[in-house]
Design an enzyme around this catalytic site. Structure first.
Site, PDB file in Angstrom:
ATOM      1  NE  ARG A 159      -4.128  -2.234   0.888  1.00  6.49           N
ATOM      2  CZ  ARG A 159      -3.862  -3.516   0.585  1.00  6.49           C
ATOM      3  NH1 ARG A 159      -2.832  -4.042  -0.532  1.00  6.49           N
ATOM      4  NH2 ARG A 159      -4.698  -4.340   0.714  1.00  6.49           N
ATOM      5  CB  SER A 233      -8.780  -0.753   4.928  1.00  4.84           C
ATOM      6  OG  SER A 233      -9.251  -1.749   4.583  1.00  4.84           O
ATOM      7  CD  GLU A 329      -5.415   1.275   2.650  1.00  4.53           C
ATOM      8  OE1 GLU A 329      -4.943   0.287   3.198  1.00  4.53           O
ATOM      9  OE2 GLU A 329      -6.249   1.206   1.953  1.00  4.53           O
TER      10      GLU A 329
HETATM   11  P1  FAD Z   1      -9.073   9.292  -4.614  1.00  2.44           P
HETATM   12  O1  FAD Z   1      -9.316   9.125  -3.415  1.00  2.44           O
HETATM   13  O2  FAD Z   1      -9.471  10.258  -5.597  1.00  2.44           O
HETATM   14  O3  FAD Z   1      -7.389   9.918  -4.201  1.00  2.44           O
HETATM   15  C1  FAD Z   1      -6.594   9.247  -3.216  1.00  2.44           C
HETATM   16  C2  FAD Z   1      -5.223   9.967  -3.235  1.00  2.44           C
HETATM   17  O4  FAD Z   1      -4.555   9.705  -4.298  1.00  2.44           O
HETATM   18  C3  FAD Z   1      -5.373  11.668  -2.933  1.00  2.44           C
HETATM   19  O5  FAD Z   1      -4.421  11.901  -2.156  1.00  2.44           O
HETATM   20  C4  FAD Z   1      -5.204  12.111  -4.571  1.00  2.44           C
HETATM   21  O6  FAD Z   1      -4.792  13.471  -4.372  1.00  2.44           O
HETATM   22  C5  FAD Z   1      -4.291  11.076  -4.995  1.00  2.44           C
HETATM   23  N1  FAD Z   1      -4.614  10.903  -6.388  1.00  2.44           N
HETATM   24  C6  FAD Z   1      -5.853  10.614  -7.012  1.00  2.44           C
HETATM   25  N2  FAD Z   1      -5.644  10.656  -8.387  1.00  2.44           N
HETATM   26  C7  FAD Z   1      -4.382  10.825  -8.665  1.00  2.44           C
HETATM   27  C8  FAD Z   1      -3.609  10.924  -9.771  1.00  2.44           C
HETATM   28  N3  FAD Z   1      -4.195  10.668 -11.067  1.00  2.44           N
HETATM   29  N4  FAD Z   1      -2.070  11.412  -9.818  1.00  2.44           N
HETATM   30  C9  FAD Z   1      -1.731  11.426  -8.444  1.00  2.44           C
HETATM   31  N5  FAD Z   1      -2.368  11.553  -7.286  1.00  2.44           N
HETATM   32  C10 FAD Z   1      -3.718  11.153  -7.519  1.00  2.44           C
HETATM   33  N6  FAD Z   1      -8.117  -0.020  -1.846  1.00  2.44           N
HETATM   34  C11 FAD Z   1      -7.078  -1.092  -1.997  1.00  2.44           C
HETATM   35  O7  FAD Z   1      -6.131  -1.150  -2.153  1.00  2.44           O
HETATM   36  N7  FAD Z   1      -7.648  -2.339  -2.035  1.00  2.44           N
HETATM   37  C12 FAD Z   1      -9.061  -2.483  -1.738  1.00  2.44           C
HETATM   38  O8  FAD Z   1      -9.393  -3.882  -1.773  1.00  2.44           O
HETATM   39  C13 FAD Z   1      -9.921  -1.231  -1.543  1.00  2.44           C
HETATM   40  N8  FAD Z   1     -11.134  -1.596  -1.358  1.00  2.44           N
HETATM   41  C14 FAD Z   1     -12.035  -0.468  -0.915  1.00  2.44           C
HETATM   42  C15 FAD Z   1     -13.208  -0.722  -0.918  1.00  2.44           C
HETATM   43  C16 FAD Z   1     -14.303   0.347  -0.502  1.00  2.44           C
HETATM   44  C17 FAD Z   1     -15.713   0.147  -0.410  1.00  2.44           C
HETATM   45  C18 FAD Z   1     -13.604   1.886  -0.724  1.00  2.44           C
HETATM   46  C19 FAD Z   1     -14.520   2.863  -0.367  1.00  2.44           C
HETATM   47  C20 FAD Z   1     -12.274   1.952  -0.981  1.00  2.44           C
HETATM   48  C21 FAD Z   1     -11.471   1.008  -1.274  1.00  2.44           C
HETATM   49  N9  FAD Z   1     -10.032   0.992  -1.373  1.00  2.44           N
HETATM   50  C22 FAD Z   1      -9.267  -0.018  -1.588  1.00  2.44           C
HETATM   51  C23 FAD Z   1      -9.500   2.315  -1.414  1.00  2.44           C
HETATM   52  C24 FAD Z   1      -9.479   3.128  -2.694  1.00  2.44           C
HETATM   53  O9  FAD Z   1     -10.605   2.544  -3.473  1.00  2.44           O
HETATM   54  C25 FAD Z   1      -8.371   3.004  -3.551  1.00  2.44           C
HETATM   55  O10 FAD Z   1      -7.276   3.378  -2.773  1.00  2.44           O
HETATM   56  C26 FAD Z   1      -8.413   3.818  -4.732  1.00  2.44           C
HETATM   57  O11 FAD Z   1      -7.300   3.534  -5.616  1.00  2.44           O
HETATM   58  C27 FAD Z   1      -8.363   5.096  -4.891  1.00  2.44           C
HETATM   59  O12 FAD Z   1      -8.980   5.764  -5.980  1.00  2.44           O
HETATM   60  P2  FAD Z   1      -9.471   6.723  -5.967  1.00  2.44           P
HETATM   61  O13 FAD Z   1      -9.424   7.501  -7.674  1.00  2.44           O
HETATM   62  O14 FAD Z   1     -10.770   7.139  -5.555  1.00  2.44           O
HETATM   63  O15 FAD Z   1      -8.566   7.916  -5.322  1.00  2.44           O
HETATM   64  P1  NAP Z   2     -10.021 -10.716   5.109  1.00  2.00           P
HETATM   65  O1  NAP Z   2      -9.982 -11.891   3.747  1.00  2.00           O
HETATM   66  O2  NAP Z   2     -10.898 -10.970   6.233  1.00  2.00           O
HETATM   67  O3  NAP Z   2      -8.578 -11.076   5.803  1.00  2.00           O
HETATM   68  C1  NAP Z   2      -8.299 -10.142   6.966  1.00  2.00           C
HETATM   69  C2  NAP Z   2      -6.748  -9.674   6.478  1.00  2.00           C
HETATM   70  O4  NAP Z   2      -5.924 -10.742   6.578  1.00  2.00           O
HETATM   71  C3  NAP Z   2      -6.585  -8.854   5.403  1.00  2.00           C
HETATM   72  O5  NAP Z   2      -6.316  -7.655   5.378  1.00  2.00           O
HETATM   73  C4  NAP Z   2      -5.636  -9.509   4.339  1.00  2.00           C
HETATM   74  O6  NAP Z   2      -4.476  -8.934   4.263  1.00  2.00           O
HETATM   75  C5  NAP Z   2      -5.081 -10.742   5.452  1.00  2.00           C
HETATM   76  N1  NAP Z   2      -5.043 -11.982   4.768  1.00  2.00           N
HETATM   77  C6  NAP Z   2      -6.119 -12.912   4.591  1.00  2.00           C
HETATM   78  N2  NAP Z   2      -5.727 -13.873   3.930  1.00  2.00           N
HETATM   79  C7  NAP Z   2      -4.282 -13.896   3.730  1.00  2.00           C
HETATM   80  C8  NAP Z   2      -3.638 -14.675   2.862  1.00  2.00           C
HETATM   81  N3  NAP Z   2      -3.906 -15.807   2.484  1.00  2.00           N
HETATM   82  N4  NAP Z   2      -2.429 -14.228   2.716  1.00  2.00           N
HETATM   83  C9  NAP Z   2      -1.968 -12.761   3.279  1.00  2.00           C
HETATM   84  N5  NAP Z   2      -2.869 -12.200   3.955  1.00  2.00           N
HETATM   85  C10 NAP Z   2      -4.149 -12.727   4.058  1.00  2.00           C
HETATM   86  O7  NAP Z   2      -9.933  -9.328   4.599  1.00  2.00           O
HETATM   87  P2  NAP Z   2     -11.452  -8.490   4.146  1.00  2.00           P
HETATM   88  O8  NAP Z   2     -11.176  -7.214   4.985  1.00  2.00           O
HETATM   89  O9  NAP Z   2     -12.257  -9.402   3.881  1.00  2.00           O
HETATM   90  O10 NAP Z   2     -10.658  -7.917   2.736  1.00  2.00           O
HETATM   91  C11 NAP Z   2     -10.378  -8.827   1.558  1.00  2.00           C
HETATM   92  C12 NAP Z   2      -9.477  -8.321   0.602  1.00  2.00           C
HETATM   93  O11 NAP Z   2      -9.827  -7.023   0.117  1.00  2.00           O
HETATM   94  C13 NAP Z   2      -8.118  -7.817   1.414  1.00  2.00           C
HETATM   95  O12 NAP Z   2      -7.108  -8.273   0.319  1.00  2.00           O
HETATM   96  C14 NAP Z   2      -8.032  -6.609   1.676  1.00  2.00           C
HETATM   97  O13 NAP Z   2      -6.993  -5.810   1.531  1.00  2.00           O
HETATM   98  C15 NAP Z   2      -8.959  -5.738   0.483  1.00  2.00           C
HETATM   99  N6  NAP Z   2      -9.935  -4.728   0.857  1.00  2.00           N
HETATM  100  C16 NAP Z   2      -9.018  -3.559   1.132  1.00  2.00           C
HETATM  101  C17 NAP Z   2      -9.591  -2.436   1.437  1.00  2.00           C
HETATM  102  C18 NAP Z   2      -8.906  -1.123   1.644  1.00  2.00           C
HETATM  103  O14 NAP Z   2      -9.536  -0.150   1.496  1.00  2.00           O
HETATM  104  N7  NAP Z   2      -7.551  -1.091   1.355  1.00  2.00           N
HETATM  105  C19 NAP Z   2     -11.165  -2.625   1.623  1.00  2.00           C
HETATM  106  C20 NAP Z   2     -11.768  -3.817   1.775  1.00  2.00           C
HETATM  107  C21 NAP Z   2     -11.087  -4.833   1.241  1.00  2.00           C
HETATM  108  P3  NAP Z   2      -4.523  -7.724   3.161  1.00  2.00           P
HETATM  109  O15 NAP Z   2      -5.178  -6.708   3.336  1.00  2.00           O
HETATM  110  O16 NAP Z   2      -2.999  -7.592   3.001  1.00  2.00           O
HETATM  111  O17 NAP Z   2      -4.798  -8.696   1.502  1.00  2.00           O
END
Ligand code: FAD
Ligand code: NAP
Length: 333
Positions: A159, A233, A329
């Protein structure tokens, strides 16, 4: 370039009520040059799914809307496709799966834009975008030049990337090129994905099966921002040394943790927060989701400050109980 009413609630998934002095979209490199020459400190927003507005924004917010999908190169095994930074991430995943090109199917239904994906090297279900990343182009708001970044130059981590550090508030990502596989090997390493495939009665999954499974799990487990404001998250999963992990495990047998390649351990932040009793906590319209302790929510009229207050208290209680530091995050503006 298009002007919008300066209210930000519709442009972030938290739905926090805040305003900017001006909201404008950028649909081309020329738009960026024009906007940032006039106002070098303007802020860039994609889908607003990883931002918490702690207050009104002084100045202009620029909505990234540079579109496009172009095949750059192709051989027997791979296809290189360049995507405009304003493309919607999930639409791109759906399109690649439809074409039979593998690599990002585990990242289905992540909200936001392509341009933000490298920012925090988005990841889910055992795959991160850097596994198929080729290169990106960015606009340098300081020099007004177009920059090209290889994967190594992006310094991708868990991340994490250079765009959260040295190039923060400087490089604006305008396109990303991914190298997708014509003969994909699927990743079903996460238990939830395997269980869903079993429910679907799929023994040898294709990328389409993985995509379908991930979409189904996410729809079931995660709050839809259209119903409840959230940014996914709120904290990263903390990575700790083997020694710290061993000590914690000796006190908490149920500790949820995953060994990393370098010998460190990734702790499930949701488990730590849940153990501190936060899951389902609600204060006014700010709270912690009832099924996902990692997801802070806005039930309607919460302010960014109210959400941040809960986030700070969560960090404090995890620190006190486990001695572990949670890092945000979500980007706080
Ligand atoms: P924004 O929220 O618009 O921007 C985020 C940051 O990036 C800001 O600081 C902004 O200034 C900057 N930015 C945006 N666009 C650019 C650009 N073109 N150039 C430079 N900087 C820029 N994230 C995960 O990693 N894994 C997940 O599974 C995941 N699941 C999610 C589930 C839900 C329900 C939600 C709401 C969020 C989740 N996220 C997850 C977080 C998010 O969706 C990601 O980080 C996504 O990439 C953000 O994209 P955005 O366009 O909305 O960014
Ligand atoms: P989950 O499957 O319940 O797992 C809980 C946590 O354990 C996760 O954060 C995941 O890490 C870790 N994990 C589970 N299985 C794993 C494996 N086999 N090897 C290594 N790490 C493992 O998680 P969840 O909340 O339902 O989310 C599912 C996936 O969607 C995850 O990958 C999570 O990162 C992603 N997600 C991200 C966001 C976001 O905003 N960043 C929001 C929703 C879901 P990791 O997070 O490193 O994968």
């Amino acid at each position: 370039m298009q002007e919008y009413d300066p209210y930000l609630a519709p442009f972030t998934t938290f739905g926090i009520h805040a305003s900017a002095e001006r909201i404008v979209s950028a649909e081309s490199h020329d738009d960026l040059v024009k906007i940032f020459t006039e106002e070098p400190s303007a802020r860039i927003l994609g889908g607003g799914s990883n931002v918490l507005l702690s207050d009104d924004v002084n100045g202009t917010v620029v909505l990234m809307r540079i579109m496009g999908r172009t095949t750059v190169r192709e051989d027997d095994n791979h296809i290189w496709v360049r995507f405009g930074a304003g493309e919607t991430w999930h639409d791109v995943v759906t399109w690649t799966v439809h074409n039979g090109w593998g690599g990002i199917e585990n990242l289905a239904l992540i909200p936001g834009t392509v341009g933000a994906a490298p920012m925090q090297n988005i990841g889910a279900y055992g795959v991160e975008q850097n596994s198929v990343f080729d290169s990106l182009t960015a606009y340098d708001r300081k020099t007004h030049e177009e920059l090209t970044y290889s994967a190594s130059a992006c310094a991708f981590g868990y991340r994490d990337s250079i765009f959260k550090h040295a190039m923060k508030n400087r490089a604006i990502i305008t396109s990303v090129t991914y190298r997708l596989s014509k003969h994909p090997i699927v990743n079903a390493s996460y238990a939830d994905v395997r269980a869903e495939l079993e429910t679907m009665s799929v023994a040898a999954p294709s990328i389409k099966d993985i995509y379908t499974a991930v979409v189904a799990i996410r729809k079931r487990k995660l709050p839809n921002p259209a119903d409840i404001g959230n940014a996914g998250s709120f904290f990263k999963n903390p990575v700790v040394s083997r020694d710290v992990y061993t000590t914690l495990k000796s006190h908490h047998a149920e500790l949820a943790a995953y060994a990393q390649h370098d010998g460190s351990y990734k702790l499930a932040a949701a488990w730590l927060i849940d153990q501190c009793g936060w899951k389902g906590h609600r204060r006014g319209d700010a709270g912690v989701h009832e099924r996902q302790a990692l997801v802070l929510v806005n039930y309607g009229t919460a302010t960014g400050a109210e959400i941040l207050q809960i986030a700070d208290e969560i960090q404090e209680s995890v620190r006190e109980r486990f001695g572990v530091e949670l890092e945000r995050e979500v980007n706080v503006w």
